[in-house]
Design a protein around this motif. Structure first.
Motif, PDB file in Angstrom:
ATOM      1  N   ASN A 143       0.825  -1.214   0.000  1.00  0.00           N
ATOM      2  CA  ASN A 143       0.000   0.000   0.000  1.00  0.00           C
ATOM      3  C   ASN A 143       0.857   1.261   0.000  1.00  0.00           C
ATOM      4  O   ASN A 143       0.725   2.126   0.869  1.00  0.00           O
ATOM      5  CB  ASN A 143      -0.935   0.001   1.222  1.00  0.00           C
ATOM      6  CG  ASN A 143      -1.791  -1.250   1.238  1.00  0.00           C
ATOM      7  OD1 ASN A 143      -2.411  -1.589   0.235  1.00  0.00           O
ATOM      8  ND2 ASN A 143      -1.803  -1.961   2.356  1.00  0.00           N
ATOM      9  N   PHE A 144       1.709   1.331  -0.964  1.00  0.00           N
ATOM     10  CA  PHE A 144       2.663   2.425  -1.046  1.00  0.00           C
ATOM     11  C   PHE A 144       2.004   3.798  -0.990  1.00  0.00           C
ATOM     12  O   PHE A 144       1.060   4.091  -1.738  1.00  0.00           O
ATOM     13  CB  PHE A 144       3.441   2.293  -2.363  1.00  0.00           C
ATOM     14  CG  PHE A 144       4.461   3.359  -2.583  1.00  0.00           C
ATOM     15  CD1 PHE A 144       5.708   3.275  -1.989  1.00  0.00           C
ATOM     16  CD2 PHE A 144       4.172   4.452  -3.394  1.00  0.00           C
ATOM     17  CE1 PHE A 144       6.653   4.268  -2.195  1.00  0.00           C
ATOM     18  CE2 PHE A 144       5.110   5.448  -3.598  1.00  0.00           C
ATOM     19  CZ  PHE A 144       6.349   5.359  -2.997  1.00  0.00           C
ATOM     20  N   GLN A 145       2.471   4.599  -0.067  1.00  0.00           N
ATOM     21  CA  GLN A 145       2.013   5.987   0.046  1.00  0.00           C
ATOM     22  C   GLN A 145       3.235   6.875  -0.074  1.00  0.00           C
ATOM     23  O   GLN A 145       4.205   6.690   0.647  1.00  0.00           O
ATOM     24  CB  GLN A 145       1.382   6.230   1.432  1.00  0.00           C
ATOM     25  CG  GLN A 145       0.150   5.421   1.727  1.00  0.00           C
ATOM     26  CD  GLN A 145      -1.049   5.919   0.948  1.00  0.00           C
ATOM     27  OE1 GLN A 145      -1.197   7.117   0.725  1.00  0.00           O
ATOM     28  NE2 GLN A 145      -1.892   4.998   0.503  1.00  0.00           N
ATOM     29  N   MET A 146       3.142   7.847  -0.949  1.00  0.00           N
ATOM     30  CA  MET A 146       4.283   8.710  -1.188  1.00  0.00           C
ATOM     31  C   MET A 146       4.844   9.321   0.093  1.00  0.00           C
ATOM     32  O   MET A 146       6.048   9.327   0.317  1.00  0.00           O
ATOM     33  CB  MET A 146       3.864   9.821  -2.157  1.00  0.00           C
ATOM     34  CG  MET A 146       5.015  10.614  -2.698  1.00  0.00           C
ATOM     35  SD  MET A 146       6.099   9.585  -3.699  1.00  0.00           S
ATOM     36  CE  MET A 146       5.045   9.327  -5.120  1.00  0.00           C
ATOM     37  N   GLU A 147       3.959   9.822   0.938  1.00  0.00           N
ATOM     38  CA  GLU A 147       4.406  10.569   2.114  1.00  0.00           C
ATOM     39  C   GLU A 147       5.146   9.674   3.109  1.00  0.00           C
ATOM     40  O   GLU A 147       6.157  10.059   3.677  1.00  0.00           O
ATOM     41  CB  GLU A 147       3.227  11.231   2.845  1.00  0.00           C
ATOM     42  CG  GLU A 147       2.289  12.049   1.965  1.00  0.00           C
ATOM     43  CD  GLU A 147       1.384  11.177   1.104  1.00  0.00           C
ATOM     44  OE1 GLU A 147       0.730  10.271   1.656  1.00  0.00           O
ATOM     45  OE2 GLU A 147       1.336  11.386  -0.119  1.00  0.00           O
ATOM     46  N   THR A 148       4.603   8.480   3.338  1.00  0.00           N
ATOM     47  CA  THR A 148       5.191   7.642   4.376  1.00  0.00           C
ATOM     48  C   THR A 148       6.198   6.624   3.847  1.00  0.00           C
ATOM     49  O   THR A 148       7.048   6.147   4.595  1.00  0.00           O
ATOM     50  CB  THR A 148       4.087   6.871   5.138  1.00  0.00           C
ATOM     51  OG1 THR A 148       3.223   6.279   4.185  1.00  0.00           O
ATOM     52  CG2 THR A 148       3.305   7.798   6.039  1.00  0.00           C
ATOM     53  N   ASP A 149       6.101   6.276   2.567  1.00  0.00           N
ATOM     54  CA  ASP A 149       6.984   5.237   2.048  1.00  0.00           C
ATOM     55  C   ASP A 149       8.004   5.722   1.022  1.00  0.00           C
ATOM     56  O   ASP A 149       8.897   4.982   0.642  1.00  0.00           O
ATOM     57  CB  ASP A 149       6.150   4.120   1.392  1.00  0.00           C
ATOM     58  CG  ASP A 149       5.132   3.526   2.343  1.00  0.00           C
ATOM     59  OD1 ASP A 149       5.550   2.849   3.284  1.00  0.00           O
ATOM     60  OD2 ASP A 149       3.933   3.768   2.155  1.00  0.00           O
ATOM     61  N   GLY A 150       7.811   6.949   0.568  1.00  0.00           N
ATOM     62  CA  GLY A 150       8.663   7.455  -0.500  1.00  0.00           C
ATOM     63  C   GLY A 150      10.151   7.399  -0.147  1.00  0.00           C
ATOM     64  O   GLY A 150      10.960   6.809  -0.864  1.00  0.00           O
ATOM     65  N   GLU A 151      10.492   8.004   0.970  1.00  0.00           N
ATOM     66  CA  GLU A 151      11.895   8.046   1.380  1.00  0.00           C
ATOM     67  C   GLU A 151      12.442   6.644   1.650  1.00  0.00           C
ATOM     68  O   GLU A 151      13.590   6.336   1.348  1.00  0.00           O
ATOM     69  CB  GLU A 151      12.055   8.908   2.640  1.00  0.00           C
ATOM     70  CG  GLU A 151      12.614  10.288   2.388  1.00  0.00           C
ATOM     71  CD  GLU A 151      13.786  10.333   1.398  1.00  0.00           C
ATOM     72  OE1 GLU A 151      14.804   9.645   1.661  1.00  0.00           O
ATOM     73  OE2 GLU A 151      13.687  11.025   0.365  1.00  0.00           O
ATOM     74  N   HIS A 152      11.612   5.837   2.246  1.00  0.00           N
ATOM     75  CA  HIS A 152      11.969   4.456   2.584  1.00  0.00           C
ATOM     76  C   HIS A 152      12.357   3.707   1.298  1.00  0.00           C
ATOM     77  O   HIS A 152      13.412   3.079   1.207  1.00  0.00           O
ATOM     78  CB  HIS A 152      10.748   3.841   3.271  1.00  0.00           C
ATOM     79  CG  HIS A 152      10.812   2.381   3.520  1.00  0.00           C
ATOM     80  ND1 HIS A 152      11.951   1.740   3.950  1.00  0.00           N
ATOM     81  CD2 HIS A 152       9.850   1.431   3.412  1.00  0.00           C
ATOM     82  CE1 HIS A 152      11.688   0.446   4.083  1.00  0.00           C
ATOM     83  NE2 HIS A 152      10.427   0.233   3.761  1.00  0.00           N
ATOM     84  N   PHE A 153      11.525   3.836   0.297  1.00  0.00           N
ATOM     85  CA  PHE A 153      11.808   3.180  -0.988  1.00  0.00           C
ATOM     86  C   PHE A 153      13.071   3.752  -1.630  1.00  0.00           C
ATOM     87  O   PHE A 153      13.942   3.009  -2.097  1.00  0.00           O
ATOM     88  CB  PHE A 153      10.594   3.334  -1.920  1.00  0.00           C
ATOM     89  CG  PHE A 153      10.932   3.304  -3.382  1.00  0.00           C
ATOM     90  CD1 PHE A 153      11.507   2.170  -3.956  1.00  0.00           C
ATOM     91  CD2 PHE A 153      10.705   4.416  -4.194  1.00  0.00           C
ATOM     92  CE1 PHE A 153      11.839   2.149  -5.315  1.00  0.00           C
ATOM     93  CE2 PHE A 153      11.041   4.400  -5.547  1.00  0.00           C
ATOM     94  CZ  PHE A 153      11.616   3.270  -6.113  1.00  0.00           C
TER      95      PHE A 153
END
Ligand SMILES: [Zn+2]
Length: 1064
Positions: free
Chosen positions: A695-705
């Motif tokens: 459930n990729f979300q730009m705000e919470t997962d962007g940096e992580h990815f």
């Protein structure tokens, strides 16, 4: 480039001689009688660098220790990374044997992958062993215990009397044993009152062991689970250590075995059920009187003890069979003739002399090899030895490479191979006189004579088609279907690449990166881009027929980023807008990989594909997948199918990729099932990694990815690799686990291998081993480095051998053992019901410990649990392993997540499995903010949490910041810039950048951990009692598992009971 031309051959052209037991049909080595006919008795091994001293070149003075990094070697040896002229070739007549024979795999094509898999599967054994009935540990052990300090030497034995004999008995004291060793379990954490004697100590084998302040336990059998009966009467597993066998036909699992397979968890209906929704702490049920957790062996204590002993020290590798510091300790390695533990770690550093002993103790004999492991800055990179056109010097018979173990004789004119005993002529150019010790006078000047690890510059004989390789290439393949465009992912990737491509990996010292880059976008069709530097605008070419994949352009597809920067940036700017209005929701997948392979083929290079995909490939094309997730299979004999990849297209793709040296890294962004088991099949056979962002979300997962992507692009990597593990006579490598491909029984093929990937190698006896000569392992990796040079990396390790099992147990390394067990179990679940696999794990644990108790420990009351010092925390790791998602049979868990973890672990090194199975729980609320170091972790249990506390928890894949309900406002303000917990808004993944010592310290600790780990970890902030706390609690491995699985204490009691039954 034809498959035929794949030259795995020269370095591995012959089977090692004297290794009986090869399967029929495998290229036979010389017959046994040839063995040793040249040189007679093998020379006893002598430590390559006696006294641990290395001399700098040109100096004969003993006692000087070389600088870790220096140019002490002569110019023929180049430090990795520099590019010196090749060594002038010696006269053709004088050299040693250039490799010439065809590899067996080339002369006759290896078996098709199906065959291969079948072979591997048939190596897993499960005999009558697996039919033993398991009993559930009691849910409420009432145990009081303590340890006693046995006398020295080194092998300490925590004793934990448990069991019926001492049921209800008051603590008994035995006469204190002398304790001169510093080892000890729980010595400092011993509860005061019940303790008598010196709390700890190593115990000498054979010395009397008193009853010690015993742990008084409730009888293990007191509360057998209904329907579960049966002692542990079975014969020892026939498979030998580490064996998982097929259940033969008619050999079904134990009759009457409850369908709820969960060994522990599944069989605890009461507590389990009540746990599902709530927290273990709030569990209903009978009050539990718990064993004092401080009194059972503590992993954090073992880690801290090793840090205190070895932290910051220099570890010299000059001693055979020496146990290295733990993976969790920071130390500096000085190579003095054996490979650094960063490259090879073993389950035990003393092998049993005979197969009978190995079978008796059930301790797996294995090495975990991480051939391209990163070295810290203060350790010397490997030297590259260049013998010019002659190539590396190798034994004529077994093909082992020149190494510190070769014995020079006959005035230096010949040398005897320590691996096969063959006597070889020394090539004229390589001749050197021997000193009065019989050692070559250039001993210290040649890395291959004095070091455990080094590289050879490979010659044409070691290259595909006898051609020097081209530099590798990276192809970025972006799914531009509707969801990826809509989520902003495509733009995120394109923007990131503009900066990331500036930092492509390069050889140390090189001006720029030699890596070529290419770009593909796709949905149901593929778009290739011409980004030739001469173009003003990139050009797109579309391939819509995906059945016979081809690359529509050669010139301009794979380019140098620096040369084509303008065109590439132009392309990356355009991609997100080009597809902005797409409505396409279906994608292909296998053709995308196929396109990459074809591109590498056309460019005659190896390389890596970075594929970014969100959904299951459902478009009509080869490799189309359908939803086959079925939770009803969980806890049935068919559960294994959930882990098995779909055969056919992907199986062939794996093979194609390996032949071409095409590694696949897969970045997945799913919001539903996508058959990860199949999609990850190619990455997991090509040395690649799979990253998954649910459930990729730009705000919470962007940096992580992006952090993962950066690590993936920049990590140290080798391509088109083949590894061969040679051993001295008496034992051999029989099984291999990793992100690898095997076409025969000996050559480990890897399209790529990076600094984080490890191959676990299991060994079995062929014959008796000698205490005097020990056992040698030589691991040779042939690969193409990032600048396109063909290299041979050699790691040598010498182990002890003993006919005393006590020596073996003393030399065990728990962290490596659990790595082996994790990989063998995770592979076994492809073929066997989970419950069988779990049973084998428990039974083997009990067997190993019972054998120690029977053969190595001093006589003592049966009620005492006696563990070998080196394995005292093994049970906590084993229990944790059995609670991992792949092994825990729960419908609550996502099938894809389970498959993902299974595959990730298969390629892990010892550090990674250690951390995964025993996460770090770090208290942050009471730390010294001025200290340089992070606070010491505490045990992974709910009991260690405090309502007013703040804890960081990480296992290399997940990271949590847990906030207690009663955390002080100062703490909340200092870290989150919020007046109280009540102001906390949902899940956030970053901490504010605040200018106060506490905030800085916390962020520094998090940053440091993130940098150390191979993967990026998304920081999840959870409040005590909030729903997401469940995720956090799953990692508290000493507690009962949320999805089933015993607590550490219960498991220990259970294992103890098994041991006692084995002993009676
Ligand atoms: Zn040899």
């Amino acid at each position: 480039m034809s498959q035929q031309g794949y030259v795995a051959a020269p370095p591995y052209s012959q089977a090692p001689p004297g290794m009986g037991g090869y399967q029929v049909g495998y290229a036979a080595g010389p017959a046994q009688p040839l063995y040793g006919h040249h040189g007679g008795a093998p020379h006893p091994f002598s430590a390559p660098v006696a006294g641990g001293v290395m001399k700098p070149p040109g100096s004969t003075a003993a006692g000087m220790v070389p600088l870790p990094v220096s140019s002490q070697y002569n110019p023929n040896y180049q430090q990795n990374g520099s590019h010196q002229q090749r060594y002038a070739a010696p006269p053709a007549v004088s050299h040693g044997q250039p490799p010439h024979a065809l590899p067996s795999s080339m002369a006759s094509p290896g078996p098709p992958p199906t065959q291969q898999l079948t072979n591997q599967m048939s190596a897993m054994n499960l005999g009558s062993y697996g039919q033993n009935h398991m009993q559930h540990p009691p849910t409420s052990p009432v145990v009081q215990q303590s340890f006693q300090s046995p006398p020295p030497p080194a092998v300490g034995q925590p004793q934990m009397p448990l069991g019926p004999q001492v049921h209800h008995a008051p603590p008994q004291m035995s006469p204190p044993q002398s304790s001169t060793t510093n080892m000890s379990i729980a010595s400092h954490s011993m509860p005061g009152p019940p303790m008598g004697g010196p709390p700890m100590g190593g115990q000498s084998m054979g010395s009397p062991v008193g009853g010690g302040p015993p742990m008084v336990g409730q009888p293990m059998g007191a509360q057998p689970m209904a329907g579960m009966s049966g002692p542990f009467p079975g014969p020892p597993p026939p498979a030998g250590p580490g064996g998982f066998q097929h259940l033969g036909p008619g050999q079904a699992g134990p009759p009457g075995y409850p369908q709820q397979a969960g060994q522990f968890g599944g069989m605890m209906p009461g507590p389990q059920a009540s746990m599902q929704g709530g927290f273990p702490g709030a569990m209903a049920g009978p009050p539990q009187k718990k064993l004092d957790p401080d009194a059972i062996p503590s992993t954090t204590q073992v880690i801290e003890d090793d840090k205190a002993k070895n932290g910051g020290q220099v570890y010299c590798t000059n001693i055979r069979g020496q146990l290295p510091p733990l993976v969790t300790t920071d130390f500096t390695v000085q190579d003095q003739g054996n490979a650094s533990p960063r490259f090879i770690r073993c389950t035990t550093y003393t092998l049993p002399c005979t197969a009978e002993l190995a079978k008796q103790c059930q301790v797996p004999l294995a090495a975990v090899v991480k051939p391209l492991a990163n070295l810290p800055k203060n350790e010397a990179p490997l030297y590259a030895v260049n013998h010019g056109e002659t190539g590396p010097i190798r034994c004529n018979r077994c093909k082992a490479y020149m190494c510190p173990y070769m014995q020079f004789i006959d005035g230096g004119r010949r040398y005897q191979c320590t691996f096969c005993n063959c006597v070889n002529e020394v090539p004229v150019f390589y001749f050197q006189h021997l000193d009065h010790m019989g050692r070559r006078v250039d001993f210290y000047e040649r890395p291959e004579l004095s070091l455990g690890s080094y590289e050879f510059v490979a010659t044409l004989d070691y290259c595909k088609n006898n051609k020097l390789p081209n530099p590798p290439a990276f192809i970025f393949m972006i799914d531009v279907s509707y969801n990826n465009i809509k989520s902003g992912l495509v733009k995120l990737i394109c923007d990131e690449l503009k900066t990331l491509l500036e930092k492509l990996p390069r050889e140390e010292g090189a001006d720029g990166s030699a890596v070529k880059v290419g770009f593909v976008t796709y949905d149901k069709v593929l778009h290739f881009y011409n980004v030739k530097s001469a173009l003003a605008q990139p050009q797109m070419m579309v391939v819509s027929d995906t059945t016979e994949m081809f690359v529509p352009l050669l010139d301009g597809f794979l380019v140098s980023y620096q040369d084509s920067k303008a065109v590439i940036c132009n392309l990356l700017d355009q991609i997100p807008t080009m597809f902005a209005d797409t409505a396409e929701s279906e994608t292909v997948f296998a053709p995308v990989i196929q396109a990459g392979v074809e591109a590498f083929k056309a460019a005659e290079c190896s390389g890596k594909l970075f594929i970014f995909q969100s959904f299951m490939p459902t478009a009509e094309a080869p490799g189309k997948l359908k939803n086959r997730d079925d939770k009803k299979l969980v806890n049935t004999d068919k559960e294994k199918t959930l882990f098995q990849p779909q055969k056919g297209v992907y199986e062939q793709l794996c093979k194609d990729c390996v032949v071409q040296g095409c590694c696949v890294d897969l970045f997945l962004f799913p919001n539903q099932y996508l058959d990860l088991a199949t999609m990850a099949d190619v990455p997991s056979h090509t040395g690649g990694s799979v990253y998954k962002y649910n459930n990729f979300q730009m705000e919470t997962d962007g940096e992580h990815f992006l952090a993962d992507l950066r690590k993936s692009v920049q990590k140290h990597i080798g391509f088109d690799a083949i590894m061969r593990v040679r051993t001295s006579t008496g034992f051999r490598a029989t099984d291999f686990f990793g992100a690898i491909h095997m076409n025969n029984t000996t050559d480990v093929e890897m399209a790529a291998v990076d600094c984080d990937k490890a191959v676990t190698v299991e060994f079995k006896h062929d014959d008796a081993l000698s205490e005097e000569s020990g056992a040698l392992i030589q691991c040779a990796l042939l690969y193409t480095n990032i600048s396109g040079q063909r290299r041979l990396r050699v790691h040598n390790l010498s182990l002890n051998c003993s006919s005393q099992l006590s020596e073996l147990y003393k030399s065990c390394e728990t962290d490596s053992l659990i790595n082996f067990f994790a990989k063998s179990a995770y592979r076994a679940i492809l073929n066997q019901p989970l419950k069988n696999v779990r049973e084998i794990l428990v039974n083997q644990t009990a067997h190993m410990l019972a054998c120690y108790r029977k053969n190595c420990a001093s006589p003592s009351a049966a009620s005492q649990l006696i563990l070998p010092d080196a394995m005292k925390v093994f049970p906590v790791y084993m229990n944790s392993l059995m609670k991992t998602a792949p092994l825990v049979g729960s419908t609550e868990l996502s099938t894809d997540d389970r498959a993902h973890q299974r595959l990730a672990v298969m390629a892990m090194g010892v550090e990674d499995t250690q951390l995964l199975l025993y996460p770090r729980l770090i208290p942050l609320h009471n730390m010294d903010v001025d200290s340089e170091v992070a606070p010491a972790p505490v045990r992974c249990s709910e009991e260690r949490l405090t309502d007013s506390g703040l804890f960081l928890l990480e296992n290399g894949h997940s990271m949590f910041l847990w906030i207690g309900q009663a955390a002080s406002p100062d703490l909340i303000q200092g870290i989150f810039n919020l007046p109280s917990l009540a102001h906390f808004q949902g899940l956030t993944s970053t901490l504010p950048d605040l200018d106060n010592p506490l905030s800085k310290k916390v962020r520094a600790i998090i940053r440091d951990l993130q940098n150390k780990r191979p993967n990026s970890m998304k920081l999840q902030i959870v409040r005590q009692k909030d729903k997401p706390e469940m995720l956090f609690r799953q990692l508290l491995v000493e507690d009962k598992g949320l999805h089933g699985g015993a607590s550490y204490v219960d498991f220990l009691c259970y294992v103890h009971r098994e041991i006692r039954q084995l002993l009676t």
